[in-house]
Design a protein around this motif. Structure first.
Motif, mmCIF file in Angstrom:
data_model
loop_
_atom_site.group_PDB
_atom_site.id
_atom_site.type_symbol
_atom_site.label_atom_id
_atom_site.label_comp_id
_atom_site.label_asym_id
_atom_site.label_seq_id
_atom_site.Cartn_x
_atom_site.Cartn_y
_atom_site.Cartn_z
ATOM 1 N N THR A 1 0.839 -1.190 0.000
ATOM 2 C CA THR A 1 0.000 0.000 0.000
ATOM 3 C C THR A 1 0.872 1.237 0.000
ATOM 4 O OG1 THR A 1 -0.110 -0.029 2.416
ATOM 5 C CG2 THR A 1 -1.852 -1.174 1.229
ATOM 6 N N LEU A 2 0.311 2.324 -0.518
ATOM 7 C CA LEU A 2 1.020 3.597 -0.610
ATOM 8 C C LEU A 2 0.218 4.660 0.122
ATOM 9 C CD1 LEU A 2 1.842 3.358 -4.416
ATOM 10 C CD2 LEU A 2 3.398 2.848 -2.538
ATOM 11 N N LYS A 3 0.919 5.686 0.596
ATOM 12 C CA LYS A 3 0.279 6.740 1.363
ATOM 13 C C LYS A 3 -0.080 7.925 0.477
ATOM 14 C CE LYS A 3 2.330 5.786 5.904
ATOM 15 N NZ LYS A 3 3.154 6.347 7.012
ATOM 16 N N LEU A 4 -1.323 8.385 0.631
ATOM 17 C CA LEU A 4 -1.778 9.627 0.017
ATOM 18 C C LEU A 4 -2.100 10.596 1.142
ATOM 19 C CD1 LEU A 4 -2.827 11.340 -2.407
ATOM 20 C CD2 LEU A 4 -5.068 10.280 -2.003
ATOM 21 N N LYS A 5 -1.501 11.779 1.118
ATOM 22 C CA LYS A 5 -1.764 12.742 2.181
ATOM 23 C C LYS A 5 -1.927 14.136 1.599
ATOM 24 C CE LYS A 5 3.150 13.475 3.310
ATOM 25 N NZ LYS A 5 4.157 13.447 4.395
ATOM 26 N N GLU B 1 -4.674 11.514 5.772
ATOM 27 C CA GLU B 1 -3.778 10.484 5.237
ATOM 28 C C GLU B 1 -4.594 9.226 4.960
ATOM 29 O OE1 GLU B 1 -0.287 7.978 7.200
ATOM 30 O OE2 GLU B 1 0.323 10.072 6.865
ATOM 31 N N ILE B 2 -4.408 8.647 3.759
ATOM 32 C CA ILE B 2 -5.137 7.449 3.333
ATOM 33 C C ILE B 2 -4.148 6.484 2.691
ATOM 34 C CG2 ILE B 2 -6.954 6.549 1.821
ATOM 35 C CD1 ILE B 2 -8.346 9.214 1.997
ATOM 36 N N ASN B 3 -4.308 5.186 2.968
ATOM 37 C CA ASN B 3 -3.487 4.149 2.340
ATOM 38 C C ASN B 3 -4.212 3.581 1.121
ATOM 39 O OD1 ASN B 3 -1.416 4.293 4.287
ATOM 40 N ND2 ASN B 3 -2.586 2.964 5.669
ATOM 41 N N LEU B 4 -3.498 3.545 -0.019
ATOM 42 C CA LEU B 4 -4.092 3.065 -1.265
ATOM 43 C C LEU B 4 -3.134 2.135 -1.995
ATOM 44 C CD1 LEU B 4 -5.536 6.445 -2.629
ATOM 45 C CD2 LEU B 4 -6.866 4.578 -1.650
ATOM 46 N N LYS B 5 -3.684 1.333 -2.900
ATOM 47 C CA LYS B 5 -2.868 0.554 -3.827
ATOM 48 C C LYS B 5 -2.524 1.409 -5.039
ATOM 49 C CE LYS B 5 -3.337 -3.561 -4.970
ATOM 50 N NZ LYS B 5 -3.807 -4.814 -5.579
ATOM 51 N N LYS B 6 -1.577 0.950 -5.855
ATOM 52 C CA LYS B 6 -1.246 1.652 -7.086
ATOM 53 C C LYS B 6 -2.462 1.698 -7.999
ATOM 54 C CE LYS B 6 3.687 0.470 -7.262
ATOM 55 N NZ LYS B 6 4.760 -0.170 -8.067
ATOM 56 N N GLY B 7 -2.605 2.808 -8.731
ATOM 57 C CA GLY B 7 -3.719 2.897 -9.651
ATOM 58 C C GLY B 7 -4.163 4.325 -9.876
ATOM 59 N N PHE B 8 -5.239 4.467 -10.685
ATOM 60 C CA PHE B 8 -5.807 5.782 -11.005
ATOM 61 C C PHE B 8 -7.037 6.012 -10.129
ATOM 62 C CE2 PHE B 8 -3.482 4.577 -14.800
ATOM 63 C CZ PHE B 8 -2.823 5.752 -15.135
ATOM 64 N N TYR B 9 -7.136 7.213 -9.560
ATOM 65 C CA TYR B 9 -8.231 7.535 -8.647
ATOM 66 C C TYR B 9 -8.705 8.961 -8.893
ATOM 67 C CZ TYR B 9 -6.424 3.505 -6.033
ATOM 68 O OH TYR B 9 -6.001 2.268 -5.672
ATOM 69 N N ILE C 1 -1.504 7.038 -8.625
ATOM 70 C CA ILE C 1 -0.676 6.663 -7.481
ATOM 71 C C ILE C 1 0.322 5.590 -7.916
ATOM 72 C CG2 ILE C 1 -0.676 5.760 -5.130
ATOM 73 C CD1 ILE C 1 -2.008 8.423 -5.327
ATOM 74 N N GLU C 2 1.583 5.952 -7.959
ATOM 75 C CA GLU C 2 2.658 4.995 -8.240
ATOM 76 C C GLU C 2 3.576 4.835 -7.034
ATOM 77 O OE1 GLU C 2 2.900 3.169 -10.879
ATOM 78 O OE2 GLU C 2 1.275 4.103 -12.010
ATOM 79 N N ASN C 3 3.715 5.947 -6.258
ATOM 80 C CA ASN C 3 4.519 5.965 -5.038
ATOM 81 C C ASN C 3 3.745 6.768 -3.991
ATOM 82 O OD1 ASN C 3 7.112 4.745 -6.148
ATOM 83 N ND2 ASN C 3 6.866 6.514 -7.516
ATOM 84 N N ASP C 4 4.302 6.919 -2.790
ATOM 85 C CA ASP C 4 3.686 7.789 -1.803
ATOM 86 C C ASP C 4 3.461 9.168 -2.418
ATOM 87 O OD1 ASP C 4 3.795 5.716 -0.040
ATOM 88 O OD2 ASP C 4 5.539 6.444 1.057
ATOM 89 N N PHE C 5 2.294 9.757 -2.155
ATOM 90 C CA PHE C 5 1.904 10.970 -2.883
ATOM 91 C C PHE C 5 1.426 12.020 -1.892
ATOM 92 C CE2 PHE C 5 -0.682 13.638 -5.646
ATOM 93 C CZ PHE C 5 0.034 13.635 -6.843
ATOM 94 N N ASP C 6 1.980 13.242 -2.022
ATOM 95 C CA ASP C 6 1.586 14.366 -1.176
ATOM 96 C C ASP C 6 0.902 15.412 -2.062
ATOM 97 O OD1 ASP C 6 1.232 16.395 0.610
ATOM 98 O OD2 ASP C 6 3.317 16.476 1.293
ATOM 99 N N LEU C 7 -0.388 15.646 -1.788
ATOM 100 C CA LEU C 7 -1.157 16.618 -2.560
ATOM 101 C C LEU C 7 -0.843 18.055 -2.163
ATOM 102 C CD1 LEU C 7 -4.606 14.807 -2.558
ATOM 103 C CD2 LEU C 7 -3.340 15.421 -4.616
ATOM 104 N N GLY C 8 -0.150 18.204 -1.054
ATOM 105 C CA GLY C 8 0.148 19.556 -0.590
ATOM 106 C C GLY C 8 -1.090 20.228 -0.023
ATOM 107 N N SER C 9 -1.163 21.539 -0.127
ATOM 108 C CA SER C 9 -2.304 22.302 0.414
ATOM 109 C C SER C 9 -3.388 22.459 -0.647
ATOM 110 C CB SER C 9 -1.838 23.682 0.885
ATOM 111 O OG SER C 9 -0.938 23.542 1.975
ATOM 112 N N ILE C 10 -4.604 22.146 -0.250
ATOM 113 C CA ILE C 10 -5.777 22.306 -1.112
ATOM 114 C C ILE C 10 -6.643 23.399 -0.502
ATOM 115 C CG2 ILE C 10 -7.844 21.201 -2.038
ATOM 116 C CD1 ILE C 10 -6.355 18.535 -1.905
ATOM 117 N N ILE C 11 -6.904 24.438 -1.266
ATOM 118 C CA ILE C 11 -7.684 25.574 -0.772
ATOM 119 C C ILE C 11 -9.128 25.441 -1.270
ATOM 120 C CG2 ILE C 11 -7.886 28.073 -0.666
ATOM 121 C CD1 ILE C 11 -5.379 26.930 0.665
#
Length: 795
Positions: free
Chosen positions: A21-25, A62-70, A88-98
């Motif tokens: 699993t990979l991290k999306l934050k 923070e959410i754990n996901l598998k590789k893929g398109f979302y 999502i191919e690796n751990d991914f940081d979206l940064g700040s969302i306004i």
């Protein structure tokens, strides 16, 4: 299934978790500050929500996901939604969302987000109570009766055209039926109910019990990061008066969700009954007037605790006590063939009754990985007990009022105790090709019934062993199920399920030293197919096999005498009946819904009002005596005629073909039944609502019985005060007093019997509801993929 195989079956998903699993934050905020409690949803390429969370106090998530398109969706009340497609191919940081503030007026937002009264889903119809004013200060039974396509009459809850329905609370079966079930539902305030799910063909996850499907009551949960208390006081005026006081408390903060409620009711209601038996020697006409105490005390405690982001443990306790004492004045007039009164009997009785039940539930829900695999365990214990002590004396008189003698004088004492213990495990196991779910349940039921009869005709009670009995009954059930749900494309969705139930029953009557056993293994398949042609039209087809097991009291072979010439007896040889249910439905713009259904019942059982013509004795018994094919078409229409007028309407046409499989010396007869209802809500101002409801069912014939018409006209009014912290409500129920059971007619052995029962359905109610608490955060609800579990954990 052997225990070892069952254990492997349940632990299978643990061997399927070796996937990385990979991290999306990211961080959510507005132009100046971070935003807490924003909903973050993750959708797959098919647009289905696969995971979700909410932001913390600093706006991060923070959410754990598998590789893929979302696709990520972020929403928060008062702000415009944010959407973005990501890979999502690796751990991914979206940064700040306004998030940008929504310029729409807050009042308009509330109107737009208001839930529909009726929502059609693949396998059920969801009825939201909040729009119906008549449910203010009402109870669960009256709320069920306002649901579309559901009828409550003569202690029976039915889905129209389906048959008698079982009832669940938050997906857990209530092990009660008939009058006991109705009394329990009356102890649950409608204000505690979020919605009612009408499941005519339940999926394999649910018990196969109930020819008429299932009705699931979904209870409210507290709003996150808040506490709330609601006090309700109401007064009902029928022939007598009934007072009700309720208090409901919700607390939801951090890892804890807690709720408690206390309900009390006291007062009286009136019941009038008429039973006419047309013997060859003349008419026997029974009239009974009963003053019944409506006294109830109940309470509920529920606690859920999040041990971690993945695991929740919860406990629930419900207790209910009823004291429905009643005094009956019964007169039985006997006429000759020239319709002249020959003699009559006056029977005066007083019954000291008490009943109660308690329910315990412990559940554990754990999310196994980011693929939304979830495992839940439930342990439930249920106990029901009742005590009945009836003293009566029946005197005979000539037509000229001359006293003849004592017909019967006695005392009936009966006790019943039912225990049910069950364990259940459910697994949701999404795969790439199919959403899989499976599980198992074991249930153990014990029932003991005592009946003691004392002859008091001499003034001294004398035990009559021939009219006294002790009946023991056990029923054990083991079940496993598997269910698969597959979204073929944007238009087609399929669901298949299989449930296997193994049942063992044993009934023993001490007085007649009779043991009756019944063991059976049955498979119950279910099938659903849905097709969305376009935005306006969707179609569905479903099938399910069901079982209807006899209630415990129906199996007790002992006779209970109503008078010296009238008695009721159970049948230990009753077998369960089975039904095959088909339904085809169409929805147009989610406004007009059409349902066509066919149900086939085999080995059907029911009550027989028969008689002994030699002794002119009325006998009420139970038999497996028919098979039945019922069919119908139902239309429901949700209309908004104006901004101030919303209307829910339904029209059903029902028919049947019945055959008797046992020689009961009667002829089956069927006719068309039409059922119509309309519920109308009028917004008279920002804080004022008016409700006008009407329902009507035509007279009809069904198998052995003919039933008269029933109708109800109700008017409700609600006024919000002090920024909606207080509501004052008024209800005039069944204004014309026409909703009771009337002209319930059968002809067996050439003897016609007609029965009517009129309860206190006509009443006026005045209610005051007061809400207070900490409501600083109002979080908009959103359905995640784990919505069923979130309902149970309070999210």
């Amino acid at each position: 299934m052997k225990t070892s195989n069952l254990l492997i079956f349940l632990l299978l998903p643990f061997f399927c978790l070796a996937q990385s699993t990979l991290k999306l934050k990211g961080k959510i905020g507005n132009e100046t500050t971070p935003l807490e409690w924003a909903d973050v949803s993750i959708l797959n390429s098919e647009g289905k929500i696969v995971d979700g969370t909410t932001t913390k106090q600093d706006g991060t998530f923070e959410i754990n996901l598998k590789k893929g398109f979302y696709k990520i969706n972020v929403s928060l009340l008062g702000f415009e939604e944010f959407e973005k497609e990501i890979s999502i191919e690796n751990d991914f940081d979206l940064g700040s969302i306004i998030l940008k503030e929504n310029t729409t007026n807050l009042v308009e937002v509330v109107v737009q987000s208001k839930k529909k009264t009726i929502e059609q889903k693949t396998d059920r119809l969801v009825y939201n109570l909040e729009n119906n004013v008549t449910n203010v200060a009402g109870d669960a039974l009256s709320a069920i009766n306002t649901a579309p396509g559901v009828a409550v009459q003569n202690n029976t809850i039915t889905i129209l055209g389906k048959g008698t329905s079982r009832v669940m609370i938050d997906g857990r079966m209530i092990e009660l039926a008939g009058e006991e079930l109705n009394n329990f539902l009356k102890s649950i305030p409608a204000s505690d109910i979020k919605n009612i799910e009408i499941i005519s063909n339940p999926p394999a996850k649910y018990e196969a019990e109930g020819t008429g499907g299932l009705i699931n009551i979904v209870m409210k949960k507290g709003v996150r990061d808040s506490w709330k208390n609601t006090i309700t006081a109401s007064y009902d005026q029928n022939k007598y008066g009934i007072y009700t006081l309720r208090d409901n408390f919700f607390y939801n903060k951090n890892k804890i969700r807690f709720s408690a409620s206390v309900n009390g009711k006291t007062g009286y209601k009136n019941v009038d009954e008429v039973s006419k038996v047309y013997f060859q020697e003349g008419l026997s006409n029974l009239k009974a007037t009963t003053k019944m105490k409506d006294e109830n005390a109940s309470g509920k405690l529920a606690l859920d605790y999040d041990f971690s982001e993945k695991t929740t443990v919860g406990f629930q306790f419900i207790r209910d006590r009823n004291n429905p004492d009643f005094k009956s004045d019964i007169r039985i007039d006997r006429y000759n063939t020239q319709n002249q009164l020959e003699n009559y009997t006056l029977n005066n009785s007083f019954s000291d009754r008490e009943s109660g039940n308690q329910t315990y539930n412990l559940h554990i829900i754990t999310k196994l990985d980011s693929l939304n695999r979830k495992l839940s365990f439930d342990a439930d214990y249920f106990n029901y007990n009742s005590k009945f002590d009836r003293k009566f004396i029946a005197n005979d008189y000539d037509a000229d009022m001359t006293f003849i003698g004592v017909n019967q004088s006695g005392r009936n004492i009966s006790n019943q105790d039912i225990d049910n213990l069950s364990f259940k495990a459910d697994m949701e196991h999404p795969l790439q090709a199919i959403n899989l779910s499976y599980g198992a349940k074991v249930s153990f039921t014990n029932s003991i019934s005592d009946v003691l009869y004392y002859n008091t005709i001499t003034g001294t009670p004398v035990l009559d062993p021939t009219q006294s009995n002790r009946f023991k009954y056990t029923e054990n059930n083991q079940a496993i199920y598997i269910n698969g749900d597959k979204k073929i494309n944007e238009k087609w969705n399929l669901q298949l399920g299989l449930r296997l139930e193994n049942t063992q029953t044993n009934g023993f009557s001490e007085t007649i030293n009779q043991t009756t056993e019944n063991n059976y293994l049955k498979l119950f398949p279910t099938f659903y197919a849905s097709y969305k042609k376009n935005e306006n039209n969707s179609f569905s087809l479903n099938y399910g096999k069901r079982i209807n097991r006899p209630r415990f009291d129906l199996l007790n072979p002992f006779r209970i005498y109503i008078s010296s010439n009238s008695y009721s007896e159970g049948n230990p040889f009753l077998k369960p009946s089975f039904s095959d249910n088909f339904e085809f439905a169409h929805s147009y713009k989610e406004i007009l819904r059409t349902s066509v259904f066919v149900n086939s019942v085999t080995n059907g059982y029911g009550i027989l009002f028969t008689s002994n013509t030699e002794t002119n004795t009325q006998i009420i018994t139970r038999e497996n005596y028919f098979k039945n094919l019922s069919y119908g078409i139902g239309e429901s229409y949700s209309a908004t005629f104006a901004d101030w007028w919303q209307s829910e309407n339904s029209l059903y046409f029902l028919g049947a073909k019945t055959e008797f499989i046992k020689d009961i010396n009667a002829t089956p007869s069927n006719s068309l039944q039409i059922d119509f209802s309309t519920n109308n809500t009028f917004v008279l101002g920002k804080t004022t609502k008016l409700q006008i409801d009407f329902s009507y069912t035509t007279p009809f014939k069904s198998g052995l019985y003919e039933v008269g018409y029933a109708s109800s006209f109700d008017i409700g009014f609600k006024q919000d005060l002090f920024n909606k912290t207080m509501q004052i409500a008024f209800l005039a129920n069944d204004i014309f007093n026409t909703s009771y059971l009337k002209d319930f007619t059968s002809v067996v052995n050439g003897v016609k019997q007609v029965y009517s029962q009129k309860e206190s359905n006509r009443f006026v109610r005045l209610s005051v509801v007061y809400n207070f608490g900490n409501k600083k955060i109002n979080v908009k609800e959103r359905n995640f993929g784990n919505q069923d579990e979130r309902k149970r954990t309070g999210n």
